[in-house]
Design a protein around this motif. Structure first.
Motif, PDB file in Angstrom:
ATOM      1  N   ASP A   1       0.859  -1.180   0.000  1.00 42.48           N
ATOM      2  CA  ASP A   1       0.000   0.000   0.000  1.00 42.48           C
ATOM      3  C   ASP A   1       0.898   1.233   0.000  1.00 42.48           C
ATOM      4  N   PRO A   2       1.331   1.700  -1.183  1.00 39.09           N
ATOM      5  CA  PRO A   2       2.271   2.824  -1.235  1.00 39.09           C
ATOM      6  C   PRO A   2       1.755   4.080  -0.530  1.00 39.09           C
ATOM      7  N   GLY A   3       0.499   4.436  -0.779  1.00 38.80           N
ATOM      8  CA  GLY A   3      -0.061   5.588  -0.083  1.00 38.80           C
ATOM      9  C   GLY A   3      -0.117   5.377   1.413  1.00 38.80           C
ATOM     10  N   GLY A   4      -0.375   4.132   1.810  1.00 38.14           N
ATOM     11  CA  GLY A   4      -0.417   3.811   3.233  1.00 38.14           C
ATOM     12  C   GLY A   4       0.936   3.961   3.891  1.00 38.14           C
TER      13      GLY A   4
ATOM     14  N   ALA B   1       3.482  -3.429 -15.628  1.00 37.35           N
ATOM     15  CA  ALA B   1       3.910  -4.002 -14.351  1.00 37.35           C
ATOM     16  C   ALA B   1       2.711  -4.667 -13.695  1.00 37.35           C
ATOM     17  N   MET B   2       2.968  -5.766 -12.965  1.00 41.74           N
ATOM     18  CA  MET B   2       1.924  -6.513 -12.266  1.00 41.74           C
ATOM     19  C   MET B   2       2.398  -6.715 -10.834  1.00 41.74           C
ATOM     20  N   LEU B   3       1.658  -6.125  -9.905  1.00 42.92           N
ATOM     21  CA  LEU B   3       2.160  -6.002  -8.539  1.00 42.92           C
ATOM     22  C   LEU B   3       1.073  -6.349  -7.534  1.00 42.92           C
ATOM     23  N   PRO B   4       1.288  -7.346  -6.682  1.00 40.29           N
ATOM     24  CA  PRO B   4       0.295  -7.655  -5.649  1.00 40.29           C
ATOM     25  C   PRO B   4       0.174  -6.503  -4.657  1.00 40.29           C
ATOM     26  N   MET B   5      -1.038  -6.050  -4.428  1.00 42.18           N
ATOM     27  CA  MET B   5      -1.316  -4.947  -3.516  1.00 42.18           C
ATOM     28  C   MET B   5      -2.473  -5.319  -2.599  1.00 42.18           C
ATOM     29  N   ALA B   6      -2.668  -4.510  -1.577  1.00 38.35           N
ATOM     30  CA  ALA B   6      -3.760  -4.762  -0.643  1.00 38.35           C
ATOM     31  C   ALA B   6      -5.115  -4.709  -1.338  1.00 38.35           C
ATOM     32  N   LEU B   7      -5.254  -3.878  -2.392  1.00 39.28           N
ATOM     33  CA  LEU B   7      -6.531  -3.734  -3.089  1.00 39.28           C
ATOM     34  C   LEU B   7      -6.727  -4.746  -4.206  1.00 39.28           C
TER      35      LEU B   7
END
Length: 417
Positions: free
Chosen positions: A199-202, A296-302
């Motif tokens: 969560d980059p913003g987090g 790019a394919m990146l696993p995120m919280a969302l």
């Protein structure tokens, strides 16, 4: 009595600057129009890229230029009217990408990148943000033999020159390490040192909370109201006018709005980027970037975040779905994606300079005013690193790295108000 400072901008760069100033005992007010970490810093790939020792140059290869001009690939797109509007700056970018000048930029860039993990680690620990961070690196995947061979040669050269850690995976090794891949790829470079953030913003929000827990203030306000106030500076906020002996412009792609108001004509431009989250049930052991295809394919919280390459357009130009649609199609070739999470893609702008180096230092024509912007693709990676450097310069300390490559005065008359 404590020295006071205003920091304008609540992205990774601004928050880290405020954090480092507060660590030095400053009375710091961070002014942000919204919520810290919810603009440019929110929309990146979420990677802290220790391997990114070379900035992105303007291509000089004739075939690549032709591909870009004809918009045949997905990694670079442009809006013709906007490109014409900023063509003098793009010409300077192209000029600074010639090998002899580019190596000067590489030296300045690498001097910052080499410290990124250490400086993030300090702030991750102080903010209790370890649950957002994975220290497992990421994979650069390739579709073609040519791309894989060129990428491998470059990776080995970077390892020899700068000591960045990488491991080469052939097609079978990649398939074993990432069984969720549906498409057979030629191979991959596994960059082992970087961090990925769910969560980059987090993460920016955690850093901001650490700043306020240490006594800093965050107020909503309008950076365009910045003006001199006696020997210092002031800005209007929803809680009234606040003042500081010094002020830092750390507004990312909006920095030019304020610097132009103050009379500067800095050679800045933006590269825009898009992302969208998708539901999915697969598992990636690390984030993956297909540089040849610009996705790019990146696993995120969302969900799984799918991103685009660069779009050359003005910051406030209308959203275009072309690149994001292309990235989605490419990602679906490789992974079993579900439905999109957001109704429309997210759009943000990367703040760029024509020599690929950020501006960090005192404004040439204004006492007590500091510039701290222009990080291009790596503001998320470099925020703690350059935040420390900016705070050291403001505090009159001996800087931990040579600040001369980033001085605003390097742009000559354009940096004079």
């Amino acid at each position: 009595m404590a020295q006071s400072a205003l920091v304008l901008g609540g992205g990774m760069v601004g928050v880290c600057t405020a954090w480092h100033l507060r660590e030095r005992g400053y009375d710091v007010t961070l002014v942000e129009r919204g919520v810290p970490g919810r603009e440019t810093s929110y929309g990146n790939a979420g990677l802290i890229q220790r391997e990114a020792v070379e900035p992105y140059p303007f291509p000089h290869d004739v075939l690549k230029l032709a591909q870009v001009a004809l918009q045949r690939g997905n990694d670079v797109s442009y809006r013709l009217r906007d490109v014409l509007a900023v063509s003098p700056r793009l010409a300077q970018y192209w000029w600074n990408s010639f090998p002899s000048r580019y190596q000067i930029s590489v030296a300045g860039y690498e001097a910052l990148i080499r410290h990124c993990l250490i400086e993030h680690d300090r702030m991750i620990l102080a903010s209790g943000a370890g649950n957002l961070v994975a220290r497992h690196g990421w994979k650069q995947i390739f579709r073609t033999v040519k791309g894989f061979d060129e990428g491998t040669a470059k990776a080995l050269a970077l390892t020899r020159r700068f000591g960045v850690e990488s491991r080469i995976l052939d097609s079978m090794e990649l398939a074993r390490e990432e069984p969720a891949l549906k498409r057979t790829m030629t191979g991959a470079i596994y960059w082992e040192s970087p961090y990925s953030v769910s969560d980059p913003g987090g993460l920016v929000g955690r850093y901001a909370a650490s700043f306020t827990a240490g006594g800093g203030r965050i107020l909503k306000g309008d950076a365009r109201s910045l003006r001199t106030d006696g020997a210092g500076w002031c800005v209007d906020t929803v809680d009234g006018t606040v003042s500081g002996e010094q002020a830092v412009i750390a507004l990312g792609p909006w920095s030019e709005v304020v610097t132009r108001m103050l009379g500067y004509r800095l050679p800045l431009f933006v590269k825009r980027g898009y992302h969208r989250h998708f539901g999915w049930k697969g598992t990636l052991n690390t984030p993956m970037i297909d540089a040849e295809a610009g996705v790019a394919m990146l696993p995120m919280a969302l969900g799984l975040r799918v991103t685009t390459g660069a779009e050359f357009a003005l910051r406030d130009a209308p959203l275009s779905t072309k690149q994001m649609d292309g990235s989605e199609c490419l990602a679906r070739e490789m992974l079993n994606l579900g439905d999109p999470v957001e109704a429309t893609p997210w759009l943000g702008s990367r703040p760029c300079t024509v020599d690929m180096l950020p501006l960090i230092g005192q404004a040439p024509s204004h006492r007590g005013l500091w510039f701290h912007f222009g990080h291009a693709h790596q503001g998320f990676t470099l925020g703690p690193t350059t935040g420390r450097l900016c705070a050291e310069l403001m505090n009159g300390e001996a800087p931990y790295i040579d600040p001369s490559p980033y001085r605003p005065s390097r742009f000559g008359r354009a940096a004079q108000a």
